[in-house]
Write a protein that holds these residues in place. Structure first.
Motif, PDB file in Angstrom:
ATOM      1  N   PRO A   5      -9.457  -5.375   1.468  1.00 35.34           N
ATOM      2  CA  PRO A   5      -9.114  -5.089   0.073  1.00 35.34           C
ATOM      3  C   PRO A   5     -10.130  -4.200  -0.635  1.00 35.34           C
ATOM      4  N   VAL A   6     -11.210  -3.813   0.042  1.00 33.82           N
ATOM      5  CA  VAL A   6     -12.295  -3.066  -0.593  1.00 33.82           C
ATOM      6  C   VAL A   6     -12.013  -1.573  -0.549  1.00 33.82           C
ATOM      7  N   GLY A   7     -12.295  -0.871  -1.641  1.00 32.96           N
ATOM      8  CA  GLY A   7     -12.055   0.563  -1.620  1.00 32.96           C
ATOM      9  C   GLY A   7     -12.687   1.302  -2.776  1.00 32.96           C
ATOM     10  N   TYR A   8     -12.893   2.585  -2.557  1.00 33.68           N
ATOM     11  CA  TYR A   8     -13.389   3.487  -3.597  1.00 33.68           C
ATOM     12  C   TYR A   8     -12.881   4.878  -3.237  1.00 33.68           C
ATOM     13  N   ALA A   9     -12.345   5.585  -4.204  1.00 28.64           N
ATOM     14  CA  ALA A   9     -11.758   6.896  -3.940  1.00 28.64           C
ATOM     15  C   ALA A   9     -12.755   7.816  -3.241  1.00 28.64           C
ATOM     16  N   GLY A  10     -12.335   8.397  -2.115  1.00 26.90           N
ATOM     17  CA  GLY A  10     -13.170   9.326  -1.382  1.00 26.90           C
ATOM     18  C   GLY A  10     -14.030   8.711  -0.306  1.00 26.90           C
ATOM     19  N   LEU A  11     -14.163   7.382  -0.298  1.00 24.03           N
ATOM     20  CA  LEU A  11     -14.977   6.732   0.728  1.00 24.03           C
ATOM     21  C   LEU A  11     -14.193   6.600   2.031  1.00 24.03           C
TER      22      LEU A  11
END
Length: 547
Positions: free
Chosen positions: A328-334
């Motif tokens: 569920p973990v995320g950050y745009a561009g990672l």
């Protein structure tokens, strides 16, 4: 924007312009829209369960996507859009199955269709829970609705962890859906809402019990284990978060690669599980401290970094290329590592990045800490502990633990532990321990004065220790010489607090501030019934606990 779900909200009164966690108003709005869609899905799931229709996919999805909406988990607007589309698809599929056996008239929330040709941000703002508070609803009931929502987010995240470990309980899923479906109700009394949030504590206790069963059944019961804080020469991978199963997957995939694997943050207690230590010789030590220091820790680490669960902070440009997320973990561009159909993750990109980077070119001076004092380890010497208490060698136990954070007033916890008298024992858990986890406190008759019980979910283990000691002394839990000094930050901590209250545990000192979503009357009610109180100063609180 309206968000009160974490402790570091702006000025302690909620974030209204930009999230203190780094979340933009746009991401927050789409996240709120997802929660609205999950509440609409929940009503359908509840009806499907009544008719005996299989809802397991929707249950698992609900837990994962609620987890994604927690503080410092996911900042990627596109990921939330995907979650919204899947929530609607699952809802419509279940509705079709229901309609084949029963004629149902659905509420507006269960028929809502997002308009993907228009801004989801604006739609999310329209359906923000703040609207319920502005609709003339009782402020105390609105406070308890928020408490219910934030508490069930925490419990759902633990249910997600348990599911990954092969542990599920229909009662956890059913209650999660019932809470989400209940949020819109206007016919419940204040007492009804109080009872509901306490029931969240009950179901969260069950979820933590499932995680404990998954961990101990797979990796053995934790044992006191010395964990190096120094580094070894060579290539390296750092694993952060809470997910021990994904840590093991990384260990399996890095066998014979000459890569050393280190833990970060809440994965420190993983070193206490004997089957992990026995099977993987390249599982070495711990690097860094709590989540809020990750921008420094990750920048200094000369290898690849994997964040398995919360807490993720907005990354700095100089290390984002070596940073990977999953679940569920995320950050745009990672870099994001998607799961396969069987739930497994291919960590080849992480391994390749670790091999590409320099790794550690020099060893550091050896230092260590000890973890692994879970219930089996502590209760294995229960006779010694009880005897030490009876002889007056141990005067008092303090549970000092919970979430850490960046606010300077969190120094209270390190100062508190520093001032604990020499005839007292400190149990700790979660990332709050990093304020003092390497402090040399000695022992009392061979019993260490600082006992690391484990992760935040190991509050289950700490509760079992307290219950066992109470039974040994033939008194209630509130009568043993134990004080709980709890720090909170996000929604898992909210769920744990509700668990402690559900179990009837009193005299908890909570800080560094009281949750903004608790109204004055709700706080007074909890204070009167459970003697829940805010922390004051280390000296004053120590004196009160020992009086």
């Amino acid at each position: 924007m309206f968000c009160e779900q974490c402790e570091q909200t702006a000025s302690g009164n909620g974030c209204h312009q930009w999230g203190a966690c780094g979340k933009s108003p746009q991401v927050n709005a789409v996240q709120d829209l997802l929660v609205y869609c999950l509440r609409g899905l929940a009503g359908v799931v509840v009806k499907a369960k009544e008719l005996g229709i299989d809802t397991r996919e929707a249950d698992r999805f609900t837990c994962e996507s609620l987890f994604a909406t927690m503080t410092n988990v996911n900042f990627d607007q596109k990921r939330f859009t995907k979650y919204i589309k899947k929530a609607i698809a699952l809802r419509e599929d279940l509705k079709a199955q229901i309609q084949s056996v029963a004629a149902i008239t659905w509420s507006d929330i269960s028929t809502y269709e997002p308009d993907y040709t228009e801004s989801l941000v604006e739609q999310g703002q329209n359906y923000n829970l703040e609207l319920i508070g502005k609709s003339g609803a009782n402020v105390d009931i609105f406070s308890l609705k928020l408490t219910a929502l934030y508490g069930i987010k925490g419990a759902a995240s633990y249910a997600f962890h348990a599911y990954e470990l092969g542990q599920e309980d229909e009662s956890v899923y059913q209650f999660t859906q019932q809470v989400l479906a209940t949020i819109d109700r206007q016919d419940l009394s204040l007492e009804d809402w109080v009872n509901l949030v306490l029931e969240i504590g009950k179901i969260n206790f069950r979820a933590m019990e499932l995680i404990d069963a998954g961990h101990t059944g797979t990796y053995g019961h934790p044992m006191p284990t010395s964990v190096p804080l120094n580094v070894k020469l060579g290539k390296a991978i750092l694993v952060s978060g809470h997910d021990i199963k994904q840590l093991e997957a990384i260990l399996k995939q890095t066998v014979d690669t000459d890569i050393t694997v280190y833990t970060h943050g809440e994965l420190l207690p993983a070193h206490g599980y004997p089957k992990l230590k026995e099977q993987y010789s390249h599982f070495y030590g711990h690097f860094g401290t709590a989540w809020q220091n990750q921008t420094k820790d990750f920048a200094k680490f000369p290898g690849a970094v994997v964040v398995t669960t919360n807490c993720l902070m907005p990354p700095h440009e100089h290390y984002e290329e070596k940073l990977f997320t999953l679940g569920p973990v995320g950050y745009a561009g990672l870099n994001y590592l998607p799961a396969k159909d069987d739930g497994s993750v291919d960590f080849t990109p992480v391994i390749e990045k670790a091999q590409e980077l320099a790794g550690f070119t020099a060893e550091s001076e050896y230092r260590q800490v000890t973890t692994g004092f879970a219930r089996n380890a502590v209760l294995g010497v229960a006779d010694q502990i009880i005897d030490a208490v009876k002889q007056g060698k141990i005067r008092h136990f303090f549970l000092v633990g919970g979430c850490d954070g960046a606010k300077p007033d969190r120094n209270y916890y390190a100062e508190f532990v520093d001032k604990v008298p020499d005839d007292c024992v400190v149990l700790t858990l979660a990332c709050g321990k990093f304020r003092f986890f390497d402090k040399e406190m000695g022992d009392i008759g061979g019993i260490p004065r600082l006992l690391d019980v484990g992760q935040c979910n190991d509050a289950y283990s700490a509760i079992q220790i307290a219950i066992a000691l109470a039974n040994a002394f033939e008194v209630g839990v509130n009568e043993i010489p134990l004080s709980m000094i709890i720090s909170w930050y996000e929604q898992k901590a909210v769920a744990i607090l509700l668990t402690l209250l559900y179990l009837g545990i009193k005299d908890i000192r909570l800080g560094p501030t009281i949750p903004a979503f608790l109204s004055a009357n709700v706080l007074q009610l909890l204070s009167e019934k459970y003697n829940l109180k805010p922390i004051t100063t280390p000296d004053a609180d120590l004196a009160a606990c020992l009086s």
